[in-house]
Design a protein around this motif. Structure first.
Motif, PDB file in Angstrom:
ATOM      1  N   ILE A 116      -1.956   8.296  -7.076  1.00  0.00           N
ATOM      2  CA  ILE A 116      -1.351   9.546  -6.613  1.00  0.00           C
ATOM      3  C   ILE A 116       0.179   9.502  -6.683  1.00  0.00           C
ATOM      4  N   GLY A 117       0.690   8.526  -7.438  1.00  0.00           N
ATOM      5  CA  GLY A 117       2.128   8.480  -7.695  1.00  0.00           C
ATOM      6  C   GLY A 117       2.976   7.869  -6.606  1.00  0.00           C
ATOM      7  N   ILE A 118       2.386   7.041  -5.744  1.00  0.00           N
ATOM      8  CA  ILE A 118       3.135   6.384  -4.674  1.00  0.00           C
ATOM      9  C   ILE A 118       3.167   4.877  -4.950  1.00  0.00           C
ATOM     10  N   GLU A 119       4.363   4.309  -4.973  1.00  0.00           N
ATOM     11  CA  GLU A 119       4.490   2.867  -5.204  1.00  0.00           C
ATOM     12  C   GLU A 119       4.230   2.114  -3.910  1.00  0.00           C
ATOM     13  N   VAL A 120       3.260   1.221  -3.955  1.00  0.00           N
ATOM     14  CA  VAL A 120       2.947   0.359  -2.821  1.00  0.00           C
ATOM     15  C   VAL A 120       2.910  -1.079  -3.317  1.00  0.00           C
ATOM     16  N   LEU A 121       3.607  -1.953  -2.615  1.00  0.00           N
ATOM     17  CA  LEU A 121       3.700  -3.363  -2.980  1.00  0.00           C
ATOM     18  C   LEU A 121       2.807  -4.194  -2.077  1.00  0.00           C
ATOM     19  N   LEU A 122       2.221  -5.227  -2.641  1.00  0.00           N
ATOM     20  CA  LEU A 122       1.395  -6.131  -1.847  1.00  0.00           C
ATOM     21  C   LEU A 122       2.268  -6.934  -0.886  1.00  0.00           C
ATOM     22  N   GLY A 123       1.858  -6.969   0.365  1.00  0.00           N
ATOM     23  CA  GLY A 123       2.612  -7.737   1.356  1.00  0.00           C
ATOM     24  C   GLY A 123       2.136  -7.397   2.752  1.00  0.00           C
ATOM     25  N   THR A 124       2.731  -8.025   3.739  1.00  0.00           N
ATOM     26  CA  THR A 124       2.418  -7.786   5.139  1.00  0.00           C
ATOM     27  C   THR A 124       3.708  -7.615   5.918  1.00  0.00           C
ATOM     28  N   GLY A 125       3.572  -7.235   7.186  1.00  0.00           N
ATOM     29  CA  GLY A 125       4.758  -7.121   8.029  1.00  0.00           C
ATOM     30  C   GLY A 125       5.476  -8.438   8.208  1.00  0.00           C
ATOM     31  N   GLU A 126       4.706  -9.529   8.198  1.00  0.00           N
ATOM     32  CA  GLU A 126       5.317 -10.853   8.362  1.00  0.00           C
ATOM     33  C   GLU A 126       5.912 -11.378   7.061  1.00  0.00           C
ATOM     34  N   GLY A 167      -1.709   1.713   3.949  1.00  0.00           N
ATOM     35  CA  GLY A 167      -3.060   2.092   3.566  1.00  0.00           C
ATOM     36  C   GLY A 167      -3.051   3.011   2.361  1.00  0.00           C
ATOM     37  N   HIS A 168      -3.733   4.137   2.475  1.00  0.00           N
ATOM     38  CA  HIS A 168      -3.849   5.061   1.340  1.00  0.00           C
ATOM     39  C   HIS A 168      -2.631   5.966   1.191  1.00  0.00           C
ATOM     40  N   ALA A 169      -1.572   5.708   1.941  1.00  0.00           N
ATOM     41  CA  ALA A 169      -0.232   6.298   1.737  1.00  0.00           C
ATOM     42  C   ALA A 169      -0.132   7.772   2.105  1.00  0.00           C
ATOM     43  N   LYS A 170      -0.939   8.253   3.022  1.00  0.00           N
ATOM     44  CA  LYS A 170      -0.879   9.660   3.439  1.00  0.00           C
ATOM     45  C   LYS A 170       0.511  10.039   3.935  1.00  0.00           C
ATOM     46  N   ASN A 171       1.100   9.193   4.776  1.00  0.00           N
ATOM     47  CA  ASN A 171       2.422   9.514   5.332  1.00  0.00           C
ATOM     48  C   ASN A 171       3.495   9.530   4.250  1.00  0.00           C
ATOM     49  N   SER A 187       6.929  14.579  -0.499  1.00  0.00           N
ATOM     50  CA  SER A 187       6.920  16.026  -0.731  1.00  0.00           C
ATOM     51  C   SER A 187       8.136  16.703  -0.124  1.00  0.00           C
ATOM     52  N   ARG A 188       8.781  16.018   0.813  1.00  0.00           N
ATOM     53  CA  ARG A 188       9.987  16.560   1.439  1.00  0.00           C
ATOM     54  C   ARG A 188      11.261  16.035   0.790  1.00  0.00           C
ATOM     55  N   GLY A 189      11.088  15.355  -0.365  1.00  0.00           N
ATOM     56  CA  GLY A 189      12.234  14.955  -1.164  1.00  0.00           C
ATOM     57  C   GLY A 189      12.777  13.569  -0.904  1.00  0.00           C
ATOM     58  N   HIS A 190      12.060  12.754  -0.148  1.00  0.00           N
ATOM     59  CA  HIS A 190      12.561  11.423   0.176  1.00  0.00           C
ATOM     60  C   HIS A 190      12.059  10.377  -0.832  1.00  0.00           C
ATOM     61  N   ILE A 191      12.752   9.256  -0.883  1.00  0.00           N
ATOM     62  CA  ILE A 191      12.406   8.161  -1.791  1.00  0.00           C
ATOM     63  C   ILE A 191      11.549   7.175  -1.003  1.00  0.00           C
ATOM     64  N   VAL A 192      10.301   7.015  -1.417  1.00  0.00           N
ATOM     65  CA  VAL A 192       9.352   6.282  -0.585  1.00  0.00           C
ATOM     66  C   VAL A 192       8.783   5.065  -1.308  1.00  0.00           C
ATOM     67  N   VAL A 193       8.441   4.065  -0.498  1.00  0.00           N
ATOM     68  CA  VAL A 193       7.758   2.873  -1.003  1.00  0.00           C
ATOM     69  C   VAL A 193       6.916   2.327   0.142  1.00  0.00           C
ATOM     70  N   GLY A 194       5.769   1.768  -0.198  1.00  0.00           N
ATOM     71  CA  GLY A 194       4.892   1.230   0.832  1.00  0.00           C
ATOM     72  C   GLY A 194       4.644  -0.256   0.659  1.00  0.00           C
ATOM     73  N   VAL A 195       4.130  -0.861   1.725  1.00  0.00           N
ATOM     74  CA  VAL A 195       3.713  -2.265   1.717  1.00  0.00           C
ATOM     75  C   VAL A 195       2.329  -2.324   2.339  1.00  0.00           C
ATOM     76  N   ASP A 196       1.395  -3.001   1.684  1.00  0.00           N
ATOM     77  CA  ASP A 196       0.050  -3.121   2.231  1.00  0.00           C
ATOM     78  C   ASP A 196      -0.601  -4.390   1.664  1.00  0.00           C
ATOM     79  N   PRO A 197      -1.420  -5.081   2.460  1.00  0.00           N
ATOM     80  CA  PRO A 197      -2.067  -6.301   1.960  1.00  0.00           C
ATOM     81  C   PRO A 197      -3.334  -6.055   1.152  1.00  0.00           C
ATOM     82  N   ASP A 198      -3.802  -4.800   1.104  1.00  0.00           N
ATOM     83  CA  ASP A 198      -5.076  -4.485   0.472  1.00  0.00           C
ATOM     84  C   ASP A 198      -4.866  -4.012  -0.965  1.00  0.00           C
ATOM     85  N   PRO A 199      -5.324  -4.784  -1.962  1.00  0.00           N
ATOM     86  CA  PRO A 199      -5.174  -4.353  -3.364  1.00  0.00           C
ATOM     87  C   PRO A 199      -5.805  -2.994  -3.647  1.00  0.00           C
TER      88      PRO A 199
END
Length: 323
Positions: A148-158, A117-121, A127-139
């Motif tokens: 907000i500087g978070i990379e999120v790729l289009l996709g789903t769990g499947e 989603g909006h990448a809150k987690n 902020s704790r120094g980890h390398i993060v990437v997200g996946v979400d189906p919603d453009p």
């Protein structure tokens, strides 16, 4: 997935819940009939929608995946404040942030959140120094995260993006996203495949054994079909994750105070009012008195009956699986 058979344990399912309208748009829906397995307690919408139909369900003015709450801002009276205080006083639920902190990840761990989603987690973990990437189906969610500087790729769990499928992650999160998948068993297997040995999977879903859900069922905020396509309890979530070969590390619960709040009750009352126009099969309205009775029945109850969400942390052991 075979109609009439539980996707988790393979046992037979039977008709359980029937919601004729979308609880967000109040339009008629053919995806509000849920069948449930008596053996493991897992429920699934029958029939399931096609992938092409799913985006339409999220064309809403406000939804939490986009960081916009649909909960009304209500001015609470003194009785409402007392009830909220009572619920808070007995709320021992474990927030997701607390679970993530207790994982004690190594510096610069690789983290992926599916259905972020909006990448809150991810903001918290970055902020704790980890390398993060997200996946979400919603453009929209992808665009908001980029701002907000978070990379999120289009996709789903499947259907994970190729770059994600090729990765080996220290942590994968699915928080209130597994129940949105058409094929959650495939999504869970995909998670296991992208975890490195020793990596953890943190999965949180609505808990259909919660008395709040049992009492309010199709008018519950946690019903939400056709966005929620699957309905878990502790047992069915445990079986789903263990079926991927991951080892269960811990089980925690969250979500007690919120379902006693005035805003939450107003939303569920509105759903019931709209449902009553087209159906006689309505649960009693979620009134202040009913919420007080619910509090008295659950304030000292076990986690599975008390909290509206269940969270499992599981670990990948052994060698890296072939892809």
């Amino acid at each position: 997935m075979i109609p009439g058979k539980c996707i988790v344990c393979g046992d037979a399912t039977r008709a359980w819940l029937d919601m004729p309208i979308d609880p967000k748009t109040f339009e008629p829906t053919t995806y509000g009939k849920v069948h449930r397995c008596d053996r493991c307690g897992h429920g699934s919408v029958q029939p399931l929608p096609t992938p092409a139909e799913v985006p339409h369900f999220y064309a809403l003015d406000a939804y939490y995946t986009q960081g916009k709450s649909h909960m009304p801002s209500e001015r609470e009276g003194i009785l409402d404040k007392i009830l909220t205080k009572l619920a808070w006083s007995f709320d021992e639920g474990v927030d997701l942030d607390e679970t993530l902190r207790k994982l004690k990840l190594a510096d610069k761990s690789m983290v992926c959140e599916i259905g972020c989603g909006h990448a809150k987690n991810l903001v918290f973990l970055k902020s704790r120094g980890h390398i993060v990437v997200g996946v979400d189906p919603d453009p929209k969610a992808v665009a908001q995260a980029a701002q907000i500087g978070i990379e999120v790729l289009l996709g789903t769990g499947e259907v994970l993006p190729e770059r994600i499928r090729a990765g080996q992650f220290d942590l994968v999160i699915m928080s209130h996203s597994l129940e949105h998948c058409i094929d959650p068993m495939l999504a869970a297997k995909n998670v296991a495949s992208i975890l490195r040995p020793g990596g953890r999977f943190v999965c949180e879903v609505p808990n259909s054994d919660c008395k709040h859900f049992v009492w309010n069922n199709i008018c519950s905020e946690m019903f939400d079909a056709p966005r929620h396509l699957h309905f878990y309890n502790t047992e069915s979530l445990r079986r789903s994750i263990e079926g991927t070969g991951l080892k269960i590390e811990s089980v925690a619960y969250t979500g007690f105070t919120r379902h006693h709040g005035l805003g939450w009750r107003k939303v569920e009352q509105k759903i019931r009012t709209k449902l009553a126009i087209v159906s006689n099969a309505c649960p009693p309205a979620h009134s202040f008195l009913r919420s007080l009775l619910l509090w008295s029945a659950t304030c000292m109850a076990a986690g599975s009956a008390k909290y509206d969400s269940v969270r499992i942390v599981a670990e990948k052991t052994g060698k890296v699986s072939a892809k």
